[in-house]
Design a protein around this motif. Sequence first.
Motif, PDB file in Angstrom:
ATOM      1  N   VAL A 145       0.848  -1.185   0.000  1.00 42.05           N
ATOM      2  CA  VAL A 145       0.000   0.000   0.000  1.00 42.05           C
ATOM      3  C   VAL A 145       0.885   1.238   0.000  1.00 42.05           C
ATOM      4  CG1 VAL A 145      -1.788   1.291   1.229  1.00 42.05           C
ATOM      5  CG2 VAL A 145      -1.801  -1.208   1.279  1.00 42.05           C
ATOM      6  N   GLY A 146       0.520   2.226  -0.829  1.00 41.97           N
ATOM      7  CA  GLY A 146       1.170   3.529  -0.768  1.00 41.97           C
ATOM      8  C   GLY A 146       2.561   3.534  -1.366  1.00 41.97           C
ATOM      9  N   THR A 147       3.253   4.643  -1.142  1.00 42.00           N
ATOM     10  CA  THR A 147       4.595   4.859  -1.673  1.00 42.00           C
ATOM     11  C   THR A 147       5.617   4.389  -0.656  1.00 42.00           C
ATOM     12  OG1 THR A 147       3.805   6.799  -2.877  1.00 42.00           O
ATOM     13  CG2 THR A 147       6.192   6.567  -2.617  1.00 42.00           C
ATOM     14  N   PRO A 148       6.514   3.481  -1.017  1.00 45.80           N
ATOM     15  CA  PRO A 148       7.511   3.021  -0.051  1.00 45.80           C
ATOM     16  C   PRO A 148       8.587   4.082   0.197  1.00 45.80           C
ATOM     17  CG  PRO A 148       7.924   2.045  -2.202  1.00 45.80           C
ATOM     18  CD  PRO A 148       6.641   2.809  -2.316  1.00 45.80           C
ATOM     19  N   GLY A 149       9.360   3.865   1.245  1.00 50.11           N
ATOM     20  CA  GLY A 149      10.475   4.765   1.528  1.00 50.11           C
ATOM     21  C   GLY A 149      10.058   5.967   2.344  1.00 50.11           C
ATOM     22  N   ILE A 150      11.033   6.889   2.536  1.00 48.75           N
ATOM     23  CA  ILE A 150      10.818   8.050   3.398  1.00 48.75           C
ATOM     24  C   ILE A 150       9.894   9.083   2.772  1.00 48.75           C
ATOM     25  CG2 ILE A 150      13.057   7.729   4.509  1.00 48.75           C
ATOM     26  CD1 ILE A 150      14.150   9.961   2.780  1.00 48.75           C
ATOM     27  N   GLN A 151       9.557   8.922   1.487  1.00 47.88           N
ATOM     28  CA  GLN A 151       8.652   9.873   0.843  1.00 47.88           C
ATOM     29  C   GLN A 151       7.186   9.566   1.128  1.00 47.88           C
ATOM     30  OE1 GLN A 151       9.701  12.481  -0.824  1.00 47.88           O
ATOM     31  NE2 GLN A 151      11.883  12.022  -1.041  1.00 47.88           N
ATOM     32  N   GLY A 152       6.905   8.328   1.544  1.00 46.26           N
ATOM     33  CA  GLY A 152       5.520   7.919   1.683  1.00 46.26           C
ATOM     34  C   GLY A 152       4.960   8.151   3.069  1.00 46.26           C
ATOM     35  N   LYS A 153       3.703   7.740   3.236  1.00 42.55           N
ATOM     36  CA  LYS A 153       3.024   7.805   4.522  1.00 42.55           C
ATOM     37  C   LYS A 153       2.700   6.390   4.977  1.00 42.55           C
ATOM     38  CE  LYS A 153       0.991  12.400   3.885  1.00 42.55           C
ATOM     39  NZ  LYS A 153      -0.255  13.211   3.893  1.00 42.55           N
ATOM     40  N   PRO A 154       2.546   6.201   6.268  1.00 37.90           N
ATOM     41  CA  PRO A 154       2.312   4.832   6.753  1.00 37.90           C
ATOM     42  C   PRO A 154       0.987   4.281   6.266  1.00 37.90           C
ATOM     43  CG  PRO A 154       2.060   6.443   8.529  1.00 37.90           C
ATOM     44  CD  PRO A 154       2.632   7.176   7.371  1.00 37.90           C
ATOM     45  N   GLY A 155       1.031   3.080   5.759  1.00 43.01           N
ATOM     46  CA  GLY A 155      -0.158   2.390   5.300  1.00 43.01           C
ATOM     47  C   GLY A 155       0.113   0.907   5.273  1.00 43.01           C
ATOM     48  N   GLY A 156      -0.946   0.093   5.303  1.00 45.61           N
ATOM     49  CA  GLY A 156      -0.763  -1.344   5.312  1.00 45.61           C
ATOM     50  C   GLY A 156      -0.019  -1.789   6.562  1.00 45.61           C
ATOM     51  N   LYS A 157       0.951  -2.691   6.368  1.00 46.11           N
ATOM     52  CA  LYS A 157       1.716  -3.185   7.505  1.00 46.11           C
ATOM     53  C   LYS A 157       2.716  -2.159   8.027  1.00 46.11           C
ATOM     54  CE  LYS A 157       2.531  -6.881   5.053  1.00 46.11           C
ATOM     55  NZ  LYS A 157       3.059  -8.142   4.542  1.00 46.11           N
ATOM     56  N   ARG A 158       2.976  -1.116   7.265  1.00 46.65           N
ATOM     57  CA  ARG A 158       3.951  -0.105   7.722  1.00 46.65           C
ATOM     58  C   ARG A 158       3.448   0.701   8.919  1.00 46.65           C
ATOM     59  NH1 ARG A 158       5.760   3.309   2.716  1.00 46.65           N
ATOM     60  NH2 ARG A 158       3.647   2.853   2.033  1.00 46.65           N
ATOM     61  N   ILE A 159       2.180   0.621   9.233  1.00 41.54           N
ATOM     62  CA  ILE A 159       1.694   1.306  10.427  1.00 41.54           C
ATOM     63  C   ILE A 159       2.251   0.661  11.696  1.00 41.54           C
ATOM     64  CG2 ILE A 159      -0.431   2.034   9.280  1.00 41.54           C
ATOM     65  CD1 ILE A 159      -1.870  -0.233  10.726  1.00 41.54           C
ATOM     66  N   GLY A 160       2.809  -0.551  11.556  1.00 40.54           N
ATOM     67  CA  GLY A 160       3.367  -1.220  12.726  1.00 40.54           C
ATOM     68  C   GLY A 160       4.872  -1.097  12.852  1.00 40.54           C
ATOM     69  N   ILE A 161       5.501  -0.244  12.038  1.00 42.06           N
ATOM     70  CA  ILE A 161       6.969  -0.147  12.060  1.00 42.06           C
ATOM     71  C   ILE A 161       7.467   0.209  13.446  1.00 42.06           C
ATOM     72  CG2 ILE A 161       8.923   1.230  11.251  1.00 42.06           C
ATOM     73  CD1 ILE A 161       7.596   1.375   8.518  1.00 42.06           C
ATOM     74  N   TYR A 162       6.947   1.286  14.007  1.00 49.12           N
ATOM     75  CA  TYR A 162       7.483   1.773  15.282  1.00 49.12           C
ATOM     76  C   TYR A 162       6.890   1.009  16.471  1.00 49.12           C
ATOM     77  CZ  TYR A 162       9.746   5.463  12.700  1.00 49.12           C
ATOM     78  OH  TYR A 162      10.564   6.155  11.840  1.00 49.12           O
ATOM     79  N   LEU A 163       5.731   0.391  16.282  1.00 43.78           N
ATOM     80  CA  LEU A 163       5.219  -0.487  17.342  1.00 43.78           C
ATOM     81  C   LEU A 163       6.172  -1.655  17.563  1.00 43.78           C
ATOM     82  CD1 LEU A 163       1.416  -0.574  16.415  1.00 43.78           C
ATOM     83  CD2 LEU A 163       2.429   0.472  18.448  1.00 43.78           C
ATOM     84  N   MET A 164       6.590  -2.291  16.469  1.00 42.14           N
ATOM     85  CA  MET A 164       7.494  -3.421  16.585  1.00 42.14           C
ATOM     86  C   MET A 164       8.901  -2.963  16.946  1.00 42.14           C
ATOM     87  SD  MET A 164       5.143  -5.526  16.025  1.00 42.14           S
ATOM     88  CE  MET A 164       6.232  -6.829  16.536  1.00 42.14           C
ATOM     89  N   ALA A 165       9.328  -1.831  16.405  1.00 39.15           N
ATOM     90  CA  ALA A 165      10.671  -1.327  16.718  1.00 39.15           C
ATOM     91  C   ALA A 165      10.795  -1.002  18.200  1.00 39.15           C
ATOM     92  CB  ALA A 165      10.981  -0.098  15.867  1.00 39.15           C
TER      93      ALA A 165
END
Length: 634
Positions: free
Chosen positions: A196-216
């Motif tokens: 979902v969405g644009t990957p990398g630092i240009q994008g916004k959190p979406g899909g599984k990326r909303i859990g990046i900092y939860l897991m980190a």
Amino acid sequence: MSGQGTPVLDRFLSGIADLLKTRDGAQLQDFLQIEPPLSDVYHQMAGELQRHYPNGSAKEEDLLRICDGLVPRTKGGSSWTAFPTFMKLYFSFLRDMNVENLLETYNLLKALLNQCVLALGDGQFGVIVLPTVLYLSKVLAKLAMGLDRRPDLIAHLLRIEGQSSQDDSVEKVTLVEKSANVVREAFIKCLTDRSVGTPGIQGKPGGKRIGIYLMANLCLKLLFQCGKLRNAEQMFASISAQSPPLKHFPASQRVTYLYYLGRYLFSNNLFFPAQTALQAAYDQCHHQALAQKRIILTYLIPCNIIMGRFPSAQLLQKPESQGLAEKFLPICRLIVRGDYIAFRDHLSENSPSTEWFARKGILLALRNRCEILAWRSLVRKVFIHGGFHGDPQGQGQRGPPPVLYLTKLEIAVRWLQSQHASSEAGAFTQSGLSTDAQAGHNHAGSQLVSKPPDSDFAGLHNVIFEETGVDQAIVAKFEDYLAPGGCFDSAGQWHNNLQGNLVDGPPHVDYGQYELDPYAHRNDAAVIPGSGKPTEMMRELESILASLLTQGLMRGYLTHRNPRFAIPGARLRGALPTGFPNVWQTISTREGEDDSVPGWVQPPAPAVATSLGASAAAGGRVVNLSGARPVGVQ
């Protein structure tokens, strides 16, 4: 769905199938409970599993086929094969969980989380189990950290499995570190999601990326618990390269991540970026979260002290600062007083004040980084009271710069040592007589720091070598040095020493003729008058001042002959502001040239529009002409 005799299990499986169809991950996590105390429904379902699908029986294959029917089917068939296996492990966990055997429970839970992480990797349905992965990770982390604090609870189980008898030369992997490795895999799945969405630092959190900092955050918590901060380096590098900006995530995730990032940078001696991250965590933390704000201040205050900025009375009076004033204010007072001996004693191993600092992991940073500030304060006080501040009448004329003769600093240091060595030493230190107070009488080594003699040379201090013989016990102990198998002569030729003779001849007690011998006994009173040579303490003081000048904490220059510290250019601002600039302003100005913090992803800076149409037409390219030569010049 499963058959007769399992009504609770049938209703549960039907509910799971409906949640997968609606892709309701939050409700799915509510269904998949494992942490005691569980409701009666789960105990009834565990009973049905034990009766109809016992452990080790052929019925377990039937249970896996039932779970396989939960996955939604597509035209090409479902490829989410990891989820049925996960559900089968979940039912096995409910059936076989034994709270009396915590190690077995941990292993079952780790295997369950591993399988759930595999299910998370599916590009189409994986996001559904993201809340479940986070829930299982938290339960696993809680269990692992609890067992880490109470290893006696599973010591007998480890002995049975043979894990406690591993080779001591091999670093053992603790339960907490094993848990961190599993959680890291979930973090990687979230970070590398491209669904979902644009990957990398240009994008916004979406899909599984909303859990990046939860897991980190959970992984960092485990790594800090087991003391494996080095393993976090790759995490921060991956976040810097692939994560959306931190500002797009909820405040709770931002605060927790910046706290752990600040602690990591602090432990790596990157105090300015650590201060930036911890200050941002403190500012964004909810005003009612006093416990969290106090934890942040525990590291933010020493980070600022190291860089010369002491906590204000207003900060220490806040509710979240309760108890911190009595920890940090004594250090600040000792730094301001310039009493380096009392500073060392306050943070020494035998001091009652150090246990709290050591437990928080900030003792070594304070001890190693703040002593130079105490020396700066001492030099500044000696300059104020005994230095030459310039001629106030000759402001418009050229004259000598402000100067401090370092002999006055040496006198002040010896006076400080004598005060601590006297019977009133308790007025200066909490631990009584300081060993550093006796350093000025050392015949060898430092005149400022007292160190115990090297045990390898403990027998050489009072050895007397007679002209007629040599102590054979000493020769036998140090024969590899005194009588090696061979040596080079002054011409560079190798000579064998098969007889084991003393290659340098019998050693003598009197080394006074060798000026460069660091262990020679020299009487300072005989060296100083009329010789012009500085004392050994003066050499150390020159080194300390040179370090202060190199770090920019003092400004000026040193003269080695007739040792002095001079402050040129003090006519406009004055001697003190010029020679002793504000420490915090000096460090922040130097470090603030690059305001980026490693591991903290900020939104990319907007492109700067060009004012020249030609530049815009050329695509914004810039051509460097600084090295170009005039036309026609060969």
